[in-house]
Design a protein around this motif. Structure first.
Motif, short mmCIF file in Angstrom:
data_model
loop_
_atom_site.label_atom_id
_atom_site.label_comp_id
_atom_site.label_asym_id
_atom_site.label_seq_id
_atom_site.Cartn_x
_atom_site.Cartn_y
_atom_site.Cartn_z
N ARG A 91 0.83 -1.21 0.00
CA ARG A 91 0.00 0.00 0.00
C ARG A 91 0.87 1.26 0.00
O ARG A 91 0.63 2.20 -0.76
N ALA A 92 1.89 1.26 0.85
CA ALA A 92 2.78 2.42 0.90
C ALA A 92 3.53 2.60 -0.41
O ALA A 92 3.75 3.73 -0.86
N ALA A 93 3.92 1.49 -1.04
CA ALA A 93 4.64 1.57 -2.32
C ALA A 93 3.74 2.14 -3.41
O ALA A 93 4.19 2.96 -4.23
N ILE A 94 2.48 1.74 -3.43
CA ILE A 94 1.54 2.27 -4.42
C ILE A 94 1.32 3.76 -4.20
O ILE A 94 1.29 4.55 -5.15
N LEU A 95 1.18 4.14 -2.93
CA LEU A 95 0.96 5.55 -2.62
C LEU A 95 2.18 6.41 -2.95
O LEU A 95 2.05 7.62 -3.15
N SER A 96 3.36 5.78 -3.02
CA SER A 96 4.58 6.54 -3.32
C SER A 96 4.69 6.90 -4.79
O SER A 96 5.48 7.78 -5.15
N VAL A 97 3.92 6.24 -5.63
CA VAL A 97 3.94 6.55 -7.07
C VAL A 97 3.21 7.88 -7.29
O VAL A 97 2.08 8.05 -6.82
N PRO A 98 3.82 8.83 -7.97
CA PRO A 98 3.19 10.15 -8.17
C PRO A 98 1.81 10.03 -8.81
O PRO A 98 1.58 9.18 -9.69
N ALA A 99 0.90 10.88 -8.37
CA ALA A 99 -0.47 10.86 -8.90
C ALA A 99 -0.50 11.10 -10.40
O ALA A 99 -1.42 10.63 -11.10
N GLY A 100 0.49 11.81 -10.90
CA GLY A 100 0.55 12.07 -12.33
C GLY A 100 0.64 10.81 -13.18
O GLY A 100 0.26 10.81 -14.35
N GLN A 101 1.15 9.73 -12.59
CA GLN A 101 1.25 8.47 -13.33
C GLN A 101 -0.14 7.89 -13.60
O GLN A 101 -0.37 7.28 -14.64
N TRP A 102 -1.05 8.05 -12.63
CA TRP A 102 -2.43 7.64 -12.86
C TRP A 102 -3.04 8.46 -14.00
O TRP A 102 -3.68 7.91 -14.91
N GLU A 103 -2.83 9.77 -13.95
CA GLU A 103 -3.39 10.65 -14.96
C GLU A 103 -2.83 10.34 -16.34
O GLU A 103 -3.55 10.41 -17.35
N ALA A 104 -1.56 9.96 -16.39
CA ALA A 104 -0.95 9.60 -17.67
C ALA A 104 -1.63 8.38 -18.26
O ALA A 104 -1.86 8.31 -19.48
N VAL A 150 -4.08 8.19 -21.97
CA VAL A 150 -3.91 7.35 -23.16
C VAL A 150 -5.03 6.32 -23.29
O VAL A 150 -4.95 5.39 -24.08
N GLY A 151 -6.07 6.48 -22.49
CA GLY A 151 -7.25 5.63 -22.64
C GLY A 151 -7.27 4.37 -21.80
O GLY A 151 -8.11 3.50 -22.03
N MET A 152 -6.36 4.24 -20.85
CA MET A 152 -6.36 3.06 -19.99
C MET A 152 -7.43 3.18 -18.91
O MET A 152 -7.73 4.28 -18.43
N SER A 153 -7.96 2.03 -18.52
CA SER A 153 -8.88 1.99 -17.40
C SER A 153 -8.07 2.03 -16.10
O SER A 153 -6.83 1.96 -16.13
N ARG A 154 -8.75 2.12 -14.97
CA ARG A 154 -8.04 2.13 -13.68
C ARG A 154 -7.26 0.84 -13.48
O ARG A 154 -6.12 0.85 -13.03
N THR A 155 -7.89 -0.29 -13.86
CA THR A 155 -7.23 -1.58 -13.69
C THR A 155 -6.00 -1.69 -14.58
O THR A 155 -4.94 -2.16 -14.16
N GLN A 156 -6.14 -1.25 -15.82
CA GLN A 156 -5.00 -1.29 -16.75
C GLN A 156 -3.88 -0.37 -16.29
O GLN A 156 -2.70 -0.74 -16.36
N THR A 157 -4.23 0.81 -15.81
CA THR A 157 -3.21 1.75 -15.32
C THR A 157 -2.49 1.16 -14.12
O THR A 157 -1.26 1.27 -14.01
N LEU A 158 -3.25 0.53 -13.25
CA LEU A 158 -2.65 -0.09 -12.07
C LEU A 158 -1.69 -1.20 -12.47
O LEU A 158 -0.56 -1.26 -11.96
N ARG A 159 -2.11 -2.05 -13.39
CA ARG A 159 -1.30 -3.21 -13.76
C ARG A 159 -0.09 -2.83 -14.60
O ARG A 159 1.00 -3.37 -14.39
#
Length: 222
Positions: free
Chosen positions: A109-122, A126-135
């Motif tokens: 959980r801490a490792a996921i939270l350490s990833v900048p929020a901008g990575q989710w937005e990126a 490009v059209g990825m879903s939340r699951t695809q962005t996560l994976r």
């Protein structure tokens, strides 16, 4: 002195065999299952659902707030009173997996939270879903952050498996207890099994260092 060395030589292979066929397999399987549990619990805690987040928080709190030996005894000695009876090895596997899951969930959980929020937005851009962005984006980056603490947890688990001897699981420490009881040489035998655990941990620490160095080079090149 000669008898002591002979005991060390005679007991080395049984102790090593206990580690190879008992301690190491139990550690590997428990850790693998524990990581699956940890990922699920981490995602529950990060979800927008209060119910799921609360359940994940309660699980982590229960695991981290109680001794591993107590958890082992509850599963092996306690659950049969509810009609859930397992043999010693599966009981140890369940206990260690659940314990790893509780601790590793917070690491992930801490490792996921350490990833900048901008990575989710990126990913969304490009059209990825939340699951695809996560994976595809988040988890690979989180994995680099989580490797050192997860490696430490794995090494600690190697030593924690000695508790399985309390429910008569065939592993290195149980073999040591049997040899010590038969020879009445507790100091020599327990020191010898301690050295075996130490050597295993030294090897794993070396592997951990190599993995971390490779990850560091990869990050620098990126």
């Amino acid at each position: 002195m000669g008898e002591a060395w002979q005991l060390v030589l005679d007991s080395f292979w049984p102790l090593l065999q206990g580690a190879l066929v008992g301690t190491i397999p139990l550690t590997l399987i428990s850790f693998a299952l524990g990581l699956i549990i940890a990922l699920v619990v981490a995602m529950m805690r990060l979800s927008g659902s209060r119910v799921l987040a609360g359940l994940g928080r309660a699980y982590v709190s229960a695991i981290r707030g109680t001794p591993l030996l107590v958890q082992l005894f509850v599963i092996f000695f306690g659950l049969p009173q509810l009609g859930l009876t397992w043999a010693a090895w599966p009981s140890a596997l369940v206990a260690f997996s659940l314990n790893v899951g509780g601790y590793a969930a917070e690491i992930i959980r801490a490792a996921i939270l350490s990833v900048p929020a901008g990575q989710w937005e990126a990913g969304y851009t490009v059209g990825m879903s939340r699951t695809q962005t996560l994976r595809r984006i988040i988890l690979p980056q989180a994995a680099r952050v989580s490797v050192p603490p997860l490696s430490n947890s794995f090494i600690s688990l190697v030593k924690d498996t000695s508790l399985a001897a309390m429910i008569l699981v065939d592993e290195a420490f149980k073999v040591a207890k049997e040899i010590a009881a038969a020879t009445n040489e507790f100091l020599i035998v327990y020191m010898e099994v301690a050295v075996i655990y130490w050597l295993i941990c030294v090897v794993l620490s070396g592997v951990q260092d190599r993995i971390e160095r490779r990850l560091e080079r990869h990050v620098v090149r990126a």
